[in-house]
Design a protein around this motif. Structure first.
Motif, mmCIF file in Angstrom:
data_model
loop_
_atom_site.group_PDB
_atom_site.id
_atom_site.type_symbol
_atom_site.label_atom_id
_atom_site.label_comp_id
_atom_site.label_asym_id
_atom_site.label_seq_id
_atom_site.Cartn_x
_atom_site.Cartn_y
_atom_site.Cartn_z
ATOM 1 N N THR A 1 0.746 -1.083 -0.037
ATOM 2 C CA THR A 1 -0.023 0.091 -0.021
ATOM 3 C C THR A 1 0.911 1.194 -0.003
ATOM 4 N N ILE A 2 1.839 1.251 0.678
ATOM 5 C CA ILE A 2 2.898 2.411 1.013
ATOM 6 C C ILE A 2 3.589 2.723 -0.272
ATOM 7 N N LEU A 3 3.746 1.500 -0.920
ATOM 8 C CA LEU A 3 4.625 1.611 -2.321
ATOM 9 C C LEU A 3 3.719 1.935 -3.525
ATOM 10 N N SER A 4 2.610 1.722 -3.259
ATOM 11 C CA SER A 4 1.598 1.970 -4.677
ATOM 12 C C SER A 4 1.650 3.002 -5.254
ATOM 13 N N VAL B 1 -3.824 7.139 -0.257
ATOM 14 C CA VAL B 1 -3.601 5.815 0.207
ATOM 15 C C VAL B 1 -2.556 6.124 1.361
ATOM 16 N N VAL B 2 -1.340 6.760 0.886
ATOM 17 C CA VAL B 2 -0.195 6.833 1.974
ATOM 18 C C VAL B 2 -0.370 7.693 3.018
ATOM 19 N N VAL B 3 -1.067 8.925 2.757
ATOM 20 C CA VAL B 3 -1.279 10.097 3.730
ATOM 21 C C VAL B 3 -2.267 9.672 4.607
ATOM 22 N N PRO B 4 -3.389 9.228 4.308
ATOM 23 C CA PRO B 4 -4.264 8.594 5.105
ATOM 24 C C PRO B 4 -4.062 7.569 6.280
ATOM 25 N N VAL B 5 -2.942 6.517 5.661
ATOM 26 C CA VAL B 5 -2.380 5.470 6.424
ATOM 27 C C VAL B 5 -1.617 6.052 7.688
ATOM 28 N N ILE B 6 -0.622 6.892 7.088
ATOM 29 C CA ILE B 6 0.174 7.539 8.056
ATOM 30 C C ILE B 6 -0.459 8.445 9.015
#
Length: 311
Positions: A108-111, A156-161
């Motif tokens: 997910t982070i690498l997407s 994806v990345v910003v909301p996960v973090i």
């Protein structure tokens, strides 16, 4: 006289953002430590996914004679990261849940990097009409991939973090976050599929029926590729189960949302394939998980699935 799907289409990115925020909140700090301590296995599994699925999607799509928007939609299925549902089904299948969560997290982070890269490579290998569809997503062909990278970073990345940070600040709400997050994720996927199918309903009759066979074959061979990759890396059997489900079950809901935002033509059918893949992978993944749940886990080191296998 009012089409409800015209309204829901505008909120799909926000559904993904809320879902990913919940995923980040539910992510335990231990999973981050496991990714760091067992990075070769996690990176190997993630590379397996980002190699097996794009190759399968492109190869099978071309082999089935698909082209244009239909082929682009199939390619997009293979480019997105693994689905969050694979984590739940890994638990059902008595697989290694920690490894599954770690794989989903890293993919997910690498997407934002992996998806545009795989899409660009695929575009260089298809016919002119299909390449034109991809490049039509923007007036500048190079910005198509930059645009998808930016959207994935934002969705994806910003909301996960942000969700992970919030979970560390408010650990007392962890159980509530898990309940709310899982329910929101399920509802979001349902609404995404309903919206894509609803908006494309007039074009469904013109969709080649062979597309569904193509998606099912990609899904099935994805499981095979995941298990084979685990065998090549000499993973324990519980970890093989986790990798198998992770590879075969793509986050097609994210792919469908990305398609609706990149290919904004009202008559575009790019999002249909990712939407239907969501159904296929959930159906087959559930069957595979329940089959494995009835089978003992044969492993050289242990006959039980324990969290220690990935510690």
């Amino acid at each position: 006289q009012t089409d409800p799907f015209e309204t829901t289409a505008t909120i799909l990115p926000y559904l993904i953002i809320v879902t990913m925020f919940g995923v980040g909140w539910m992510l335990p700090i231990d999973e981050i430590k496991k990714v760091a301590s067992q990075w070769p296995k996690v990176i190997g599994g993630t590379l397996t996914q980002f190699l097996v699925m794009p190759i399968l999607a492109l190869g099978i799509g071309l082999g089935f004679g698909l082209h244009g928007e239909t082929l682009v939609g199939v390619i997009l299925v293979g480019c997105v990261p693994g689905a969050m549902a694979s984590n739940v089904l890994t638990i059902v299948s008595r697989g290694n849940a920690s490894y599954s969560v770690s794989l989903t997290t890293l993919a997910t982070i690498l997407s934002p990097i992996a998806v545009p890269t795989m899409l660009a490579i695929s575009a260089s290998l298809v016919d002119e009409s299909t390449r034109a569809v991809i490049e039509s997503a923007s007036s500048d062909s190079s910005s198509v991939y930059l645009d998808s990278a930016f959207k994935l970073l934002k969705w994806v990345v910003v909301p996960v973090i942000a969700g992970f940070s919030m979970g560390r600040l408010l650990p007392q709400y962890e159980s509530e976050a898990k309940t709310i997050g899982s329910n929101v994720a399920n509802l979001a996927i349902l609404l995404i599929v309903a919206t894509v199918v609803g908006k494309s309903r007039e074009n469904l009759a013109n969709l080649p029926g062979i597309v569904f066979g193509c998606l099912l074959l990609i899904n099935t061979l994805g499981y095979v590729g995941g298990f084979a990759g685990g065998s090549l890396m000499k993973l324990t059997h519980p970890m093989k189960r986790a990798l198998t489900l992770e590879v075969g079950m793509q986050n097609a809901g994210l792919g469908a949302t990305l398609a609706t935002q990149l290919f904004t033509n009202p008559d575009s059918t790019v999002a249909i394939a990712p939407a239907f893949y969501t159904f296929f992978c959930m159906f087959t993944g559930t069957i595979l998980a329940w089959y494995w749940s009835s089978k003992s886990v044969q492993d050289d080191q242990s006959q039980e699935v324990t969290s220690h296998e990935f510690n």
